[in-house]
Design a protein around this motif. Structure first.
Motif, short mmCIF file in Angstrom:
data_model
loop_
_atom_site.label_atom_id
_atom_site.label_comp_id
_atom_site.label_asym_id
_atom_site.label_seq_id
_atom_site.Cartn_x
_atom_site.Cartn_y
_atom_site.Cartn_z
N ILE A 131 -2.32 49.63 -14.87
CA ILE A 131 -2.15 50.84 -14.27
C ILE A 131 -2.99 51.40 -13.50
O ILE A 131 -3.73 51.40 -12.95
CB ILE A 131 -2.56 51.18 -16.17
CG1 ILE A 131 -2.51 53.10 -16.28
CG2 ILE A 131 -4.28 51.33 -16.14
CD1 ILE A 131 -2.80 52.86 -17.86
N PRO A 180 2.22 52.45 -14.89
CA PRO A 180 1.75 53.99 -15.69
C PRO A 180 1.01 54.76 -13.94
O PRO A 180 -0.06 54.08 -14.37
CB PRO A 180 1.58 53.37 -16.79
CG PRO A 180 1.98 52.29 -17.48
CD PRO A 180 2.22 50.89 -15.46
N LYS A 208 -6.23 45.69 -20.02
CA LYS A 208 -5.27 46.19 -18.70
C LYS A 208 -6.34 45.81 -17.74
O LYS A 208 -7.41 45.96 -17.21
CB LYS A 208 -5.11 47.78 -18.64
CG LYS A 208 -4.23 48.32 -19.85
CD LYS A 208 -3.08 48.10 -20.09
CE LYS A 208 -2.06 49.08 -20.82
NZ LYS A 208 -1.12 48.02 -21.35
#
Length: 185
Positions: free
Chosen positions: A138, A170, A58
């Protein structure tokens, strides 16, 4: 005189709550306490096995400052050492390094130690822009606060969470206890 009884009731409630919290053994407000009956608290930042897998592959933004530590190592150092791709740092009042005075303008810029762009959320803009979030998969939030209403870290977290939700990003909060939680003033 008419406030005496409510004041006594309030004080007894607060004192009984303090005694209950101190004797519960679930939270150690003073990590230097020598009382073995109070279990030490494991911080969210120390539980890397829980959140590092969520960061794999990520592009990570860290909202942090000088209190974002795992032991004595900064969270960003720990992430980079573990191979996590940190693409941006969001900084609050006092800046990423915690060196700006109260209320001072904190500019954005490249962090010279990490070579990562630090976006100030305590300057003209209090929220990240869509462009600043465009390459973020994220967000990891880790800042110690003192639980006082005049601190700005909680509002920084709130506005950052709102923008993360708006962009479907998120958001992980590495929760930390209030370091002054054992004081009543």
């Amino acid at each position: 005189m008419k406030f005496t009884l409510p004041l006594i009731v309030l004080m007894s409630f607060l004192l009984s709550g303090l005694a209950t919290a101190k004797g519960s053994g679930h939270f150690n407000p003073n990590p230097n306490c020598n009382n073995p009956s109070i279990a030490p608290l494991t911080l969210g930042s120390e539980r890397t096995y829980k959140y590092f897998p969520l960061l794999a592959n990520k592009r990570v933004a860290v909202a942090g400052n000088h209190t974002s530590l795992i032991g004595s190592t900064h969270l960003v150092d720990s992430l980079v050492s573990a191979g996590v791709r940190v693409v941006r740092i969001f900084s609050p009042e006092h800046g990423f390094r915690g060196t700006a005075p109260d209320g001072a303008y904190v500019p954005s810029g490249l962090d010279k130690d990490k070579g990562i762009m630090v976006v100030s959320l305590y300057g003209p803009a209090r929220r990240p822009t869509a462009e600043q979030l465009s390459d973020v998969d994220i967000i990891l939030f880790d800042m110690q606060d003192v639980g006082a209403r005049f601190y700005t870290y909680i509002s920084t977290m709130t506005m950052l969470m709102q923008e993360a939700a708006r962009h479907s990003i998120p958001f992980i909060v590495l929760d930390r206890p209030n370091p002054n939680g054992h004081f009543i003033d």
